[in-house]
Design an enzyme around this catalytic site. Structure first.
Site, short mmCIF file in Angstrom:
data_model
loop_
_atom_site.label_atom_id
_atom_site.label_comp_id
_atom_site.label_asym_id
_atom_site.label_seq_id
_atom_site.Cartn_x
_atom_site.Cartn_y
_atom_site.Cartn_z
N HIS A 1 0.60 -1.23 0.23
CA HIS A 1 0.07 0.36 0.27
C HIS A 1 0.55 1.75 -0.04
O HIS A 1 0.21 2.56 -0.45
CB HIS A 1 -0.95 0.65 1.24
CG HIS A 1 -1.89 -1.19 1.18
ND1 HIS A 1 -2.98 -0.83 0.98
CD2 HIS A 1 -1.50 -2.73 1.67
CE1 HIS A 1 -4.24 -1.89 0.78
NE2 HIS A 1 -3.11 -2.94 0.95
N ASP B 1 3.57 9.47 -0.29
CA ASP B 1 2.12 8.62 0.00
C ASP B 1 1.77 7.37 -1.16
O ASP B 1 1.94 7.63 -2.53
CB ASP B 1 0.69 9.30 -0.31
CG ASP B 1 -0.08 8.79 0.49
OD1 ASP B 1 -0.03 8.03 1.75
OD2 ASP B 1 -0.97 9.60 1.19
C1 GDG Z 1 -2.64 4.00 2.85
C2 GDG Z 1 -1.13 4.24 2.14
C3 GDG Z 1 -2.84 4.19 0.84
C4 GDG Z 1 -9.18 8.84 7.66
N1 GDG Z 1 -9.44 10.26 8.96
C5 GDG Z 1 -10.39 9.35 8.72
C6 GDG Z 1 -11.31 8.54 7.93
N2 GDG Z 1 -10.06 8.24 7.36
C7 GDG Z 1 -9.95 7.18 5.67
C8 GDG Z 1 -10.08 8.19 4.58
C9 GDG Z 1 -9.23 7.23 3.89
C10 GDG Z 1 -8.91 6.38 4.67
O1 GDG Z 1 -8.98 6.63 5.49
C11 GDG Z 1 -7.21 7.05 4.51
O2 GDG Z 1 -6.77 6.92 3.64
P1 GDG Z 1 -5.29 6.85 2.92
O3 GDG Z 1 -5.27 6.48 1.32
O4 GDG Z 1 -5.89 8.62 2.92
O5 GDG Z 1 -4.14 6.83 3.45
P2 GDG Z 1 -3.40 5.77 4.46
O6 GDG Z 1 -4.43 5.21 5.88
O7 GDG Z 1 -1.94 6.11 4.99
O8 GDG Z 1 -3.20 4.40 4.03
C12 GDG Z 1 -2.11 4.83 1.38
C13 GDG Z 1 -4.02 3.30 1.31
O9 GDG Z 1 -3.04 2.49 2.47
C14 GDG Z 1 -4.83 2.19 0.77
O10 GDG Z 1 -4.23 2.00 -0.31
O11 GDG Z 1 -3.30 5.49 -0.51
O12 GDG Z 1 -0.93 5.37 0.56
O13 GDG Z 1 -0.21 5.01 3.29
O14 GDG Z 1 -10.21 6.21 3.25
O15 GDG Z 1 -11.39 7.98 4.69
N3 GDG Z 1 -12.36 7.78 7.78
C15 GDG Z 1 -13.38 7.81 8.67
N4 GDG Z 1 -13.25 9.39 9.69
C16 GDG Z 1 -11.91 9.64 10.01
O16 GDG Z 1 -11.27 10.91 11.14
N5 GDG Z 1 -14.68 7.47 8.63
#
Ligand code: GDG
Length: 470
Positions: free
Chosen positions: A164, A371
C-alpha cells in the site's frame, strides 16, 4: 475449494459504519465480502511476555469471528513482539524509509529479529488454517517476510503481496542495514503488487542491480532461481457507493453545514496524523496564501481533520506537538473575532460526517510528501456534485497523481506553488471545474476498488504454484 486468505497486520473492526482511519481496511473487507474467505492478522491486543528473551513467542491460538462470508482469525502479540515488530522495525525503520524519510529511520538488529519472529508467528498459525488450494494475499510493509516464513514450513500455495506504500529508490532502501535479507525474503512471494509503475521500477532497479535478477516480459523477475511476478494495481474507491453516500448524507447535513460556513469557501484535508502527509508544509503554504491574499480573509476557512495514529512512536508525538503549535500560531496571526482561518481537529469522525464535509468543500487540499496512493483524494472527488464540483489540489508525490492528471498538481515542498494553486482552485470558473472533475471521475471509474481487487486476485490465481513451477 480454493479460498482467498487475506493476511494483514490488523484485522479491521467488523462493526459496520465505524470510523476506521486507514486506507487498507475498506479495500480488504470489500475483497473478502465479494468472494468469501478468511482474514488473518493481529487482534490489536498485547499480552505480557511469557517467554524469556530470544525464544519464540507462545503459540497463542487465534480467535475466530464471523462476518457474513468472511471468517476472521486474530492472534495477540506479546508486548515485546509489539515493541520490536510494530513500533520498532515496521514503523520506526521501514515506514520512514518507504516514504523517503531516511533521517527519521532508525535501525536495531533486535527489532529486525522481532519483525522476522512475528512474521514466523503469523506463518505458523496460517499454515494450520489453510488448505492446499487456497491463495494467500498478504498486505503491506509489515509482512515482507511472511512468504519466506511460510515456505520454510513447506507451504507451496500461491502467495501474493500488495504494498500500500510507495517503494523507494535502491539508494534509500539501502540505508536499512538489513536490506539484503529483507529483499531476499521478498523473493519468496509469487506476485508483488505496487500502487504505481514508479514504485515497481524502483523495486526492479534493486533486484537487477543488487541481486543480479533478470527482468523478463510481463513484469516477471528471475532471481535466486525463483520467478517473481510484479505488477501495478492502483487501489481505488467504490465510486458509485461513495457518490450515493455523499448524496444521502449531504441531503441531511449539507444545508446546516453551508449555513455555518456563512458564505465562506471551505478548504478541506483529511489525513492520519503522519509526517509523510505533509501537514506542516501544508499549514505553512496556507499561511503564505493568507499573507499574500488579504482579499480572501474572512472568505475562506481551512479544515484539517487529522486523527492521531501510532501515538506511541516518538516521531508521531513530535509532529503532533509541532502542528498544535503551528495551528495556534497561524490563527493567532490572522484570526478575527468572527473568523477562525484554520480549524485543526485532532480526532476521527464517522464516515457519515466526513462525506458531507467533502461535498461542501470548495477545495480538497491533499499534499502528502510521499504517499502510496491516497484515498482521500479519490473520496473527495467522488463526493463532489458534478454540476458544481470543487477542485482537487494534489501532491505530485502521491501515487494518485499518476492517474489524476486533471487535478491541480503541486510540489508540497513549494509553499509558494501550493499557495498559488490554492488561489487558482478557489477562483476557478465553473466550466473548468466541471471539465476537470469529469476527467477525474472517468479515471476513478476505470481504476475502481473492484477492479484493483479483481485484477490482483485473478493474476495471483493465474500463476503456477511454487510446487508446479519447480
Ligand atoms: C495507506 C497508504 C494508500 C481518515 N480519517 C478518517 C477516516 N479516514 C479514512 C479516509 C481514507 C483512509 O482513512 C485514509 O487512506 P489514505 O489512502 O489517505 O492513507 P493511509 O491511511 O496512509 O493508507 C496510502 C492506502 O493505504 C490504501 O492503499 O492509499 O497511500 O499510506 O479512506 O477516509 N475515516 C473516517 N473518519 C476519519 O476521521 N471514517
Amino acid at each position: 475449494m480454493s479460498r482467498l486468505v487475506v493476511v494483514s497486520n490488523r484485522v479491521a473492526p467488523i462493526t459496520e459504519g465505524e470510523a476506521t482511519a486507514g486506507g487498507l481496511a475498506a479495500g480488504v473487507m470489500d475483497a473478502l465480502r465479494h468472494s468469501g474467505g478468511l482474514w488473518f492478522g493481529w487482534s490489536g491486543n498485547t499480552v505480557p511476555d511469557v517467554v524469556p528473551p530470544g525464544t519464540l513467542p507462545p503459540g497463542l491460538p487465534p480467535a475466530i469471528a464471523r462476518s457474513g462470508p468472511v471468517t476472521l482469525y486474530t492472534t495477540d502479540l506479546t508486548r515485546r513482539d509489539y515493541d520490536d515488530y510494530y513500533r520498532g522495525f515496521a514503523n520506526g525503520t521501514l515506514w520512514p524509509i518507504l516514504h523517503d524519510q531516511t533521517a527519521l529511520s532508525r535501525f536495531d538488529r533486535g527489532e529486525f529479529a522481532g519483525y522476522r519472529r512475528v512474521n514466523a508467528h503469523f506463518a505458523r498459525h496460517l499454515a494450520d488454517l489453510i488448505g492446499p488450494e487456497d491463495v494467500i494475499w498478504a498486505h503491506d510493509y509489515h509482512l515482507l517476510g511472511l512468504a519466506e516464513a511460510l515456505r520454510a514450513l513447506g507451504v507451496t500455495n500461491r502467495i501474493g503481496l500488495f504494498l500500500h506504500t510507495p517503494w523507494p529508490a535502491p539508494s534509500v532502501l539501502m540505508a536499512v542495514p538489513a536490506h539484503a535479507e529483507l529483499l531476499r525474503a521478498m523473493t519468496h512471494y509469487d506476485l508483488i503488487g505496487f500502487q504505481t509503475e514508479r514504485d515497481r521500477q524502483a523495486f526492479g532497479d534493486y533486484v537487477r542491480r543488487e541481486m543480479g535478477g533478470e527482468e523478463l516480459p510481463g513484469g516477471v523477475f528471475r532471481v535466486r532461481e525463483r520467478s517473481l511476478r510484479t505488477g501495478v494495481y492502483p487501489i481505488g474507491v467504490q465510486v458509485e457507493a461513495l457518490r450515493a453516500e455523499a448524496r444521502t448524507a449531504g441531503a441531511e447535513r449539507l444545508p446546516a453545514l453551508r449555513a455555518s460556513l456563512a458564505g465562506r469557501s471551505l478548504v478541506m484535508s483529511v489525513d492520519r496524523l503522519d509526517y509523510s502527509k505533509g501537514l506542516r508544509q501544508r499549514f505553512r503554504a496556507y499561511e503564505r496564501f493568507l499573507a499574500e491574499h488579504p482579499d480572501w480573509h474572512r472568505r475562506v476557512e481551512f479544515l484539517q481533520i487529522a486523527p492521531p495514529s501510532r501515538a506511541d512512536v516518538e516521531a508521531y508525538q513530535v509532529i503532533r506537538r509541532e502542528l498544535e503549535g503551528e495551528a495556534g500560531r497561524i490563527n493567532g496571526r490572522f484570526a478575527e473575532l468572527d473568523w477562525t482561518p484554520l480549524r485543526y481537529l485532532n480526532r476521527s469522525f464517522p464516515r457519515n460526517a466526513l462525506m458531507p464535509l467533502y461535498a461542501a468543500a470548495r477545495v480538497g487540499l491533499v499534499t502528502p510528501l510521499r504517499d502510496g496512493m491516497n484515498l482521500v483524494a479519490k473520496e473527495y472527488v467522488a463526493a463532489q456534485d458534478p454540476e458544481d464540483p470543487g477542485v482537487l489540489v494534489l501532491s505530485q508525490f502521491a501515487g494518485a497523481a499518476c492517474e489524476m492528471a486533471s487535478a491541480l498538481l503541486v510540489n508540497p515542498h513549494d509553499e509558494a506553488g501550493v499557495a498559488a494553486a490554492l488561489e487558482q482552485a478557489l477562483a476557478m470558473p465553473l466550466a473548468e471545474r466541471r471539465e476537470r472533475h469529469a476527467d477525474l471521475l472517468a479515471v476513478m471509474r476505470r481504476n475502481s476498488l473492484e477492479r484493483w481487487r479483481d485484477r490482483f486476485v485473478a493474476d495471483l490465481r493465474g500463476l503456477p504454484t511454487a510446487a508446479q513451477a519447480a
